[in-house]
Enzyme design. Structure first.
Site, PDB file in Angstrom:
ATOM      1  N   ASP A   2       0.833  -1.211   0.000  1.00  0.00           N
ATOM      2  CA  ASP A   2       0.000   0.000   0.000  1.00  0.00           C
ATOM      3  C   ASP A   2       0.866   1.260   0.000  1.00  0.00           C
ATOM      4  OD1 ASP A   2       0.928  -0.390   2.694  1.00  0.00           O
ATOM      5  OD2 ASP A   2      -0.621   0.978   3.371  1.00  0.00           O
TER       6      ASP A   2
ATOM      7  N   GLU B 260       3.392   1.557   2.573  1.00  0.00           N
ATOM      8  CA  GLU B 260       4.499   0.601   2.437  1.00  0.00           C
ATOM      9  C   GLU B 260       4.498  -0.474   3.509  1.00  0.00           C
ATOM     10  OE1 GLU B 260       7.701   3.353   0.447  1.00  0.00           O
ATOM     11  OE2 GLU B 260       7.704   3.785   2.582  1.00  0.00           O
TER      12      GLU B 260
END
Ligand code: NOJ
Ligand code: NOJ
Length: 481
Positions: free
Chosen positions: A206, A209
Site C-alpha cells: 500500500d 508501504e
C-alpha cells in the site's frame, strides 16, 4: 496528564501570542488568506529545491532532505509523481522551466523503469519498485515491494505534459520519449500503462508501504490511469490499446465496490491482505480520501460526493479527533476554530522514524481533509443540490448540527443547503488553521506533528507535505467564495 496537557496548551498559546506580536511577518500571519499565499510560495520554493539537487540525477525528486533518522533522501515514485503534478499545475508562473523539469523527470523515470531492482527486471516487474537512490541506482535492501500505485500516478502526471506538448508542436519528443504505440513499450507512459493494465489485480504494498494486499488507494490510481490512459492512447493513434485500457478500467471500477463495508459504514482500505502489518483492525484509513483526491473524477463513482466516501470522511474525523490529545485544543492564537489534526490510520505506530511508537497526525493528511471539503463544496454547488442518504446523513447532520431525518434532497435556496455550503468552506479553513498552528518557522513542514505536544517530527521538509499544500491551495482558490 489532563493537567499537564492543559498547562502545555496554555504555554503554547502564550508563546504563540508572543511570537505573533514580535515577528516581522506578524501582519501577514494574522490573516489566514495571507498565510495561505505565503505558505504556497514557500511550498513551491521547497518543491523546486527538492528537484534535481546537486548530488542527484537530473529529474529526480528527494522525498525529504533528511539523510538519517529517517533517511528519506530517495526518489520515491509516488512522492515524485505527486510533486511533479503540482509543478505542472503551477506552471503558469514559470512555463518554460516547468516543462523542462517535467521532461527531465520523464527521462529519469524511463531510466528507473529500465533499471533492474529487487522488484524484478528492468522494463518488467521492476516497474513496480517504490524508490531509487537519487542518482538513479536501485535500492537493494529489504522494503515493501512492489508498490503499484507509483506507475499509475506517474502516468497520470506525464499524460498532462504529453497532452500539452502535442498541442504545441512538440509531437516528435512525445513520440520519442513519452508515448508511442509500439510493443514492447519503449516510452515511459506506454510502459506504465501496460504495467498497470496487466498487474492491477495483483496484490502489492500500500501507499504506506506496510501491507501487501488489494488497496482502495492503489486501485483508484490504477483506475484513473487507465481511464485517462484510454482517452490519451486513442489520441496517440493506439486504438486497440485504448480499448484494452478502457476494459481494464471498467473492471477495476467494479472491483472497487467490494471495498464498501455496510457493516462498518465506511470504505475499507485493504482487502485480501497477504502479508505485512496485520494490526490495522479498523481498516479505516485516510488513504481513501487521498485516493479520491488523487484519482477521483466528477461523474464517476467514488468521487467526493459519493455517499460511501462521505461516510468514510465522517468516520475518519471522529476517530482522529478522539485519538490525539492535541485535538482537545480547538482554538488558535486568535481564538478561531481549528478542526482536528488528522493522521494516516488509528492503529499507526510509525512516529516518523521508529515503528514501535504511537503514530501522529501528518500535514499531508490534514491538508487532504481541507482539500476534500472544498472539492465537495464545489461539486455540490455545480449540481445545485445536496442529496441526503442514510449513509451520508450523519456527516451532514454533524456539519450543520441539524436533523435531516426523512430529508432526501436539499436544493439551492433552501437554508439548509446554504448552511451546508458555507459550513464546508468554514470547516476546510478550520483544517488549514490546524496545519498553520503546527507549521514551523519559515513555513517548515515535516512529515508529522506530535499527537501530544504538537511539535513537528519525522522527516524534515517533507516534499509531499508541500505538494499537498499546493494542491489544497489550487482547489481552495477554485471554489472559495
Ligand atoms: C517506512 C515507511 O515509509 C512508513 O510508511 C512505514 O510506516 C514504516 N517504514 C514502517 O514500515
Ligand atoms: C512514508 C510514507 O508512508 C510513504 O507514503 C512515502 O512515500 C514515504 N514515506 C516517502 O515520503
Amino acid at each position: 496528564m489532563q493537567n499537564l496537557m492543559r498547562r502545555w496548551l496554555g504555554g503554547a498559546l502564550f508563546l504563540n501570542v508572543l511570537f505573533v506580536s514580535v515577528s516581522p511577518v506578524s501582519a501577514a500571519e494574522s490573516s489566514l488568506e495571507a498565510w495561505i499565499r505565503s505558505q504556497s510560495d514557500r511550498s513551491l520554493d521547497r518543491v523546486y529545491k527538492a528537484i534535481s539537487p546537486a548530488d542527484g540525477a537530473l529529474g529526480s525528486v528527494m522525498a525529504s532532505p533528511s539523510r538519517s533518522e529517517p533517511n528519506y533522501y530517495y526518489h520515491w515514485i509516488r512522492d515524485a509523481a505527486l510533486v511533479m503534478r503540482e509543478v505542472w499545475a503551477f506552471r503558469k508562473a514559470e512555463p518554460k522551466l516547468s516543462r523542462q523539469i517535467l521532461m527531465d523527470f520523464a527521462l529519469f523515470s524511463r531510466k528507473n523503469q529500465t533499471t533492474s531492482n529487487w522488484s524484478g527486471e528492468g522494463d518488467g516487474r521492476g516497474v513496480g519498485e517504490p524508490k531509487f537512490h537519487m542518482d538513479g541506482k536501485p535500492f537493494n535492501e529489504g522494503w515493501g515491494r512492489p508498490q503499484n500505485d507509483g506507475p499509475a500516478l506517474r502516468a497520470l502526471t506525464l499524460i498532462g505534459l504529453a497532452d500539452d506538448m502535442m498541442m504545441s508542436g512538440k509531437e516528435a519528443w512525445v513520440y520519442k520519449h513519452l508515448y508511442s504505440p509500439e510493443l514492447p513499450a519503449r516510452t515511459v507512459i506506454k510502459k506504465d500503462l501496460e504495467y498497470v493494465a496487466h498487474t492491477w489485480h495483483e496484490a502489492s504494498f500500500d501507499l504506506w508501504e506496510e501491507v501487501k494486499g488489494d488497496h482502495f488507494y492503489t486501485r483508484m490510481t490504477q483506475w484513473r490511469a487507465l481511464e485517462d490512459g484510454a482517452i490519451f492512447a486513442k489520441k496517440m493513434g493506439d486504438p486497440e490499446a485504448a480499448k484494452f485500457y478502457r476494459a481494464q478500467a471498467i473492471q477495476i471500477m467494479e472491483s472497487l465496490d467490494k471495498f464498501w463495508s455496510s457493516g462498518k459504514g465506511y470504505l475499507l482500505t485493504t482487502r485480501n491482505r497477504v502479508e505485512g502489518a496485520d494490526d490495522k483492525h479498523s481498516n479505516l484509513d485516510i488513504a481513501i480520501v487521498l485516493g479520491v483526491l488523487h484519482a477521483g473524477k466528477t461523474g464517476f463513482p467514488f468521487f467526493v460526493d459519493d455517499d460511501r466516501v462521505i461516510a468514510t470522511v465522517h468516520e475518519l474525523e471522529l476517530i482522529f479527533d478522539y485519538a490525539y490529545a492535541i485535538n482537545r485544543n480547538r482554538k488558535n492564537e486568535q481564538n478561531l476554530p481549528m478542526a482536528p489534526a488528522i493522521g494516516r490510520y488509528p492503529e499507526d505506530r510509525y512516529d516518523g522514524n521508529r515503528t514501535d511508537q504511537k503514530g501522529n497526525p501528518w500535514f499531508l493528511t490534514t491538508h487532504a481533509m481541507a482539500e476534500y471539503l472544498m472539492l465537495l463544496k464545489g461539486e455540490l454547488q455545480s449540481r445545485g443540490q445536496v442529496k441526503i442518504t442514510e449513509i451520508s446523513r450523519p456527516f451532514y447532520e454533524d456539519l450543520v448540527r441539524k436533523d435531516f431525518t426523512g430529508k432526501r434532497k436539499l436544493v439551492e435556496g433552501d437554508p439548509s443547503y446554504e448552511a451546508i455550503i458555507s459550513a464546508l468552506q468554514a470547516r476546510a479553513d478550520a483544517f488549514i488553521r490546524r496545519s498553520k498552528f503546527h507549521t514551523g518557522e519559515a513555513g517548515r513542514q515535516s512529515e508529522q506533528y506530535n499527537r501530544v505536544h504538537g511539535h513537528m517530527q519525522g522527516a524534515a521538509n517533507l516534499t509531499w507535505s508541500y505538494a499537498s499544500f499546493l494542491s489544497l491551495r489550487r482547489i481552495r482558490d477554485r471554489y472559495y467564495d
